[in-house]
Scaffold this active site. Structure first.
Site, short mmCIF file in Angstrom:
data_model
loop_
_atom_site.label_atom_id
_atom_site.label_comp_id
_atom_site.label_asym_id
_atom_site.label_seq_id
_atom_site.Cartn_x
_atom_site.Cartn_y
_atom_site.Cartn_z
N TYR A 99 0.77 -1.15 -0.24
CA TYR A 99 0.16 0.01 0.07
C TYR A 99 0.87 1.24 -0.06
O TYR A 99 1.88 1.41 0.73
CB TYR A 99 -0.86 0.01 1.21
N GLU A 117 -0.28 4.91 -0.39
CA GLU A 117 -0.95 6.37 -0.81
C GLU A 117 0.07 7.42 -0.52
O GLU A 117 0.92 7.68 0.35
CB GLU A 117 -2.00 6.56 0.36
N ASP A 119 -4.20 14.68 -25.25
CA ASP A 119 -4.44 13.19 -25.02
C ASP A 119 -3.72 12.39 -25.83
O ASP A 119 -4.46 11.77 -26.90
CB ASP A 119 -5.92 13.20 -24.82
N THR A 170 -1.51 6.80 -22.19
CA THR A 170 -1.62 5.46 -21.50
C THR A 170 -0.39 4.84 -21.75
O THR A 170 0.57 5.26 -22.59
CB THR A 170 -2.56 4.45 -22.48
N LYS A 177 -0.45 0.90 -24.87
CA LYS A 177 -0.81 1.02 -26.46
C LYS A 177 0.49 0.93 -27.08
O LYS A 177 1.34 -0.21 -26.78
CB LYS A 177 -1.73 2.22 -26.80
N ARG A 201 -0.89 -1.91 -18.47
CA ARG A 201 -2.09 -1.15 -18.57
C ARG A 201 -2.10 -0.12 -17.66
O ARG A 201 -2.14 -0.30 -16.27
CB ARG A 201 -3.37 -2.09 -18.29
C1 LIG Z 1 -7.20 4.57 -25.01
C2 LIG Z 1 -7.40 6.21 -24.71
C3 LIG Z 1 -8.07 6.48 -23.37
C4 LIG Z 1 -8.36 5.85 -22.31
O1 LIG Z 1 -7.52 5.04 -21.72
P1 LIG Z 1 -8.04 3.69 -20.82
O2 LIG Z 1 -6.72 2.93 -20.24
O3 LIG Z 1 -8.85 2.87 -21.65
O4 LIG Z 1 -8.87 4.38 -19.81
C5 LIG Z 1 -8.15 8.00 -23.43
N1 LIG Z 1 -7.79 8.67 -24.56
C6 LIG Z 1 -7.71 8.45 -25.68
C7 LIG Z 1 -7.42 9.44 -26.80
C8 LIG Z 1 -7.41 7.15 -25.88
O5 LIG Z 1 -6.96 6.48 -27.15
#
Ligand SMILES: *Cc1c(COP(=O)(O)O)cnc(C)c1O
Length: 413
Positions: A60, A62, A206, A232, A235, A241
């Site tokens: 843990y 935090e 993003d 993320t 990807k 993840r």
């Molecule tokens: C994949 C993605 C997310 C979300 O990612 P998660 O891990 O599934 O929550 C947010 N924004 C964009 C542009 C994405 O391609």
């Protein structure tokens, strides 16, 4: 003693919980015996999986390194500092927060850091490739903020920059979001910065999809332009993840507080350790070569699909992503996805700009990790078109898929 119990997990589980072990092995078999063309997926390395299966999963933690709400964090603090330092150096960012549990959590925290409920935000509309967190009414973003969507040009499929500028001047948003789940082209971050500056808005990039290409040096970096970059790690970047946020030093404290304690609790230290492993891998020449091959493969795949009569959105790609309309072959994306799934080719449907029917979204991150190259992309495109047209029946297609992937095991023994 072994660093991790992950490699033995299957054995331990087989003895203790054969029911669940069978499920895990079944999924590994599915991943290695079918074709993984989902644009958001990849095969992370055994080293990343090892960190995920390590004893750090028990801890843990935090708070942040040196300022935790729990005792016994002195070792995981080192892991998180390492992940942060590697992320900062990989992306040339002044600050990195590596605690976000997912891409969506990273976006939530970015909004929490910069916005108040009711603020106006400009983002790519969902029909054009915006993510749920970019203003979907089914998501917190659409409920708590006033999203104004921009779109893409009906002819070219490219982001309509004039519309972005006009909407920004009209609505004076508090933030502009650039980034997409399906846009196959590079994003012009300098343009978005200029518009954001003109109207006094924050710029949030993003970059969940292209961040791995940024790490590999084959896509422009949003870091010099955006106030906050969300991403993320699972990807193209090929880590565990999870999510990540990059920003300048002046926003560091606001971003950190927006992640913990505002939107999350305890950090997942095993995932953070796995992120550190992935950042380390992504800094190598081998990863740069991988990223180059990902894009080369996507370009070949797009061209080969177009040769088959499939309409490729924007006429091609700059990234790992290809979006396409199979309508000229006689079916829409939803029906095509079903036929392809039966043939062992796994991919997504996506919205098509300015069309009622759905299209297909494919990516080359996973197959490139497996070692596939140009020749295999041509084979995939031909098989895909044959299946979608109904010329190749699924039993024969499955055999061909097995033959193809058999030469490229994602986790060689
Ligand atoms: C994949 C993605 C997310 C979300 O990612 P998660 O891990 O599934 O929550 C947010 N924004 C964009 C542009 C994405 O391609």
């Amino acid at each position: 003693m072994s660093v991790t119990h992950a490699p033995q997990t299957a054995d331990v589980l087989t003895r203790q919980d054969p029911e669940l072990a069978e499920i895990l092995l079944g999924e590994l078999h599915r991943q290695s015996s079918t074709l993984q063309l989902i644009a958001a997926e990849n095969f992370c390395s055994p080293a990343v999986l090892a960190a995920l299966g390590s004893a750090l999963a028990n801890k843990y933690a935090e708070g942040y390194p040196g300022a935790r709400h729990h005792g016994g964090c002195e070792i995981v603090d080192v892991a998180e500092r390492l992940a942060v330092d590697r992320a900062k150096s990989l992306f040339g960012a002044e600050h990195a927060n590596v605690q976000s549990h997912s891409g969506s959590s990273a976006v939530l925290a970015a909004y929490a850091a910069l916005l108040r409920p009711g603020d106006t935000v400009l983002a790519l509309g969902l029909p054009y490739g915006g993510h749920l967190t970019h203003g979907s009414p089914a998501n917190f973003s659409g409920r708590w903020f006033d999203f104004v969507p921009y779109g893409v040009d009906a002819e070219t499929g490219l982001i309509d920059h004039e519309q972005v500028r006009t909407l920004a001047r009209t609505h004076r948003p508090k933030a502009i979001v650039c980034g997409s789940i399906a846009y196959p082209r590079h994003i012009d971050y300098a343009f978005f910065r200029e518009v954001a500056d003109e109207v006094g808005a924050y710029l949030i990039a993003d970059a969940a999809h292209p961040i791995g290409l940024v790490a590999g040096g084959v896509a422009p970096s949003p870091v010099p332009y955006a106030d906050v970059v969300c991403a993320t790690t699972h990807k193209v970047l090929r880590g565990p993840r999870g999510g990540m946020i990059l920003c300048g030093g002046e926003l560091a404290e606001r971003v950190d507080r927006a992640v913990f304690p505002f939107t999350q609790g305890g950090a997942q230290m095993h995932t953070i350790a796995a992120k550190a492993v992935a950042f380390g891998e992504a800094a190598t020449p081998a990863f740069a070569a991988y990223a180059h091959q990902v894009v080369a493969n996507a370009r070949i795949l797009a061209a080969a699909l177009a040769d088959e009569g499939i309409v490729v959105t924007t006429g091609g790609t700059d990234t790992h992503l290809v979006t396409a309309d199979p309508a000229p072959l006689g079916v829409d994306g939803r029906a095509a996805r079903g036929r392809l799934a039966a043939a062992g080719m796994v991919l997504d449907c996506c919205a098509l700009p300015h069309a009622d029917t759905r299209g297909l979204r494919l990516g080359t991150a996973a197959v490139t990790t497996q070692g596939m190259a140009e020749k295999e992309m041509e084979r995939i495109a031909a098989l895909l078109a044959g299946v979608v047209r109904g010329e190749v029946e699924s039993v024969r297609a499955r055999e061909e898929v097995r033959d193809l992937v058999g030469g490229f095991p994602p986790y060689p023994a």
